[in-house]
Design an enzyme around this catalytic site. Structure first.
Site, short mmCIF file in Angstrom:
data_model
loop_
_atom_site.label_atom_id
_atom_site.label_comp_id
_atom_site.label_asym_id
_atom_site.label_seq_id
_atom_site.Cartn_x
_atom_site.Cartn_y
_atom_site.Cartn_z
CE1 TYR A 124 -2.86 -3.23 0.78
CE2 TYR A 124 -4.41 -1.49 1.33
CZ TYR A 124 -4.15 -2.82 1.03
OH TYR A 124 -5.18 -3.71 0.97
CE LYS A 173 3.32 -17.41 -0.20
NZ LYS A 173 2.65 -18.72 -0.06
CG ASP A 206 -0.01 -19.97 1.69
OD1 ASP A 206 0.69 -19.48 2.58
OD2 ASP A 206 0.47 -20.65 0.77
CG ASP A 230 -7.43 -4.46 3.45
OD1 ASP A 230 -8.45 -4.41 4.18
OD2 ASP A 230 -7.32 -3.80 2.41
#
Ligand code: NAD
Length: 341
Positions: A124, A173, A206, A230
């Site tokens: 972002y 991740k 995930d 988010d």
């Protein structure tokens, strides 16, 4: 207790749910001087910009805002006014609790978890462009700094302790995004060593999404980067009955803006059926935050009483909005919470 707060009704269902929150705060006996300010798509025709200078000045002066959702054009047009406000006031911690309510039917009961999302960096950061005029490719740069990671993860450890919680799960991740997510994870591992009293876990995003859907009660507080936070906080909203129920706080060192997790809900805007609970609970978070910051037990107590009144009204079941299985209007649910106070 008398405080001045910038009030941004926002777009879509914003004015409807913000009105209900104002009614509830007043019913709780809080003397708030509201400074109304425009932002979002509704500010463009009147002020020529989604973030008018007067609105920024008002937040700068009051250091506190209660905000409805703001519309952002999809795939074109001006950048998100929400992201701009979070950056302008360096509101680095986005706190989004999700707790089950008696009376709202969902797949799980007893869900009680909090997503703490880094609010100013990652994907972002706004560093994004097409590589050519034909738009054959585009690139977006994720920016993660050690300082930015440290302050949000440290915030999360302190949140766990101050709120008498037990466990912090850092979501990342780093198997693929070895530098950006890797730096976030490495910073978290370093800070975990300084907080041996908090149980620290790490999980790949995930897997985390699957685990949240399969067994949400294994989680307590989660801390993660901007985009993952988010997405996961909408997921956790879904676990407790939807976006109409989930409150949020954007916290910085100098200012704070409280808002629901949900957006402008264009599909139901103007119909008077939006669930005001998320906005009412955001107002309660604001009062609890004020209580902590100004050592004002009456503000904190008002926040607690509003949360209890919401729980009581939802459990009673007579005035539920359509998103949670009822037929009541936004105003009827707001009135019921105000009356319960
Ligand atoms: P959304 O949150 O507005 O709506 C998603 C779904 O949830 C819709 O079906 C909607 O009807 C429902 N919903 C949301 N809030 C509800 C409520 N209070 N009561 C009952 N149902 C509710 O998400 P979207 O459709 O992806 O986004 C619409 C617009 O909102 C976009 O312009 C987006 O940029 C903006 N947005 C703003 C914020 C913010 O201001 N913080 C957050 C998210 C999205």
């Amino acid at each position: 207790m008398s405080i001045r707060v910038t009030l941004i009704p926002g777009d879509g269902i914003g004015p409807e749910v913000v009105n209900a929150a104002v009614e509830v705060i007043e019913a709780a006996g809080c003397k708030v001087e509201w400074e109304r300010a425009a932002a979002g798509a509704s500010a463009v025709p009147t002020h020529g910009t989604p973030i008018p200078a007067e609105t920024l000045q008002s937040i700068r002066r009051n250091k506190l805002a209660l905000k409805g959702p703001l519309a952002t054009p999809i795939g074109e047009g001006y950048r998100s006014a929400n992201v701009a406000l979070r950056k302008e006031f360096d509101l680095y911690a986005n706190v989004r609790p999700a707790r089950s309510f008696a009376g709202v039917e969902t797949r799980y009961s007893g869900v009680d978890l909090v997503v703490i999302r880094e609010n100013t960096q990652g994907l972002y950061s706004g560093v994004e462009h097409y590589i050519d005029d034909e738009r054959t490719a585009a690139e977006s740069i994720s920016i993660i700094t050690r300082k930015g990671s440290e302050r949000i993860i440290e915030y999360a450890f302190n949140y766990v302790k101050q709120n008498k919680r037990r466990r912090l799960t850092l979501v990342h991740k780093a198997n693929i995004l070895k530098c950006t997510s890797g730096l976030f994870l490495e910073t978290g591992r370093g800070l975990a060593a300084k907080h041996p009293d908090v149980e620290f876990k790490e999980m790949i995003v995930d897997n985390c999404a699957m685990q949240l859907v399969k067994n949400p009660n294994q989680f307590d507080v989660l801390v993660t980067t901007n985009l993952f936070g988010d997405i996961l906080s909408d997921l956790t909203s879904g676990l407790i009955g939807g976006l109409g129920l989930t409150a949020g706080a954007n916290i910085g060192k100098q200012a704070a803006i409280f808002e629901a997790v949900h957006g402008t809900a264009p599909d139901i805007a103007g119909k008077g059926v939006a669930n005001p609970t998320a906005m009412i609970l955001s107002a309660a978070l604001m009062l609890r935050w004020l209580g902590d910051r100004h050592k004002d037990p009456s503000a904190a107590a008002a926040g607690d009483r509003i949360e209890a009144a919401v729980a009581e009204v939802l459990a009673a079941g007579g005035t539920l909005t359509p998103d949670i299985g009822g037929r009541a209007s936004t105003a009827a649910l707001g009135d019921a919470v105000a009356s319960a106070l």
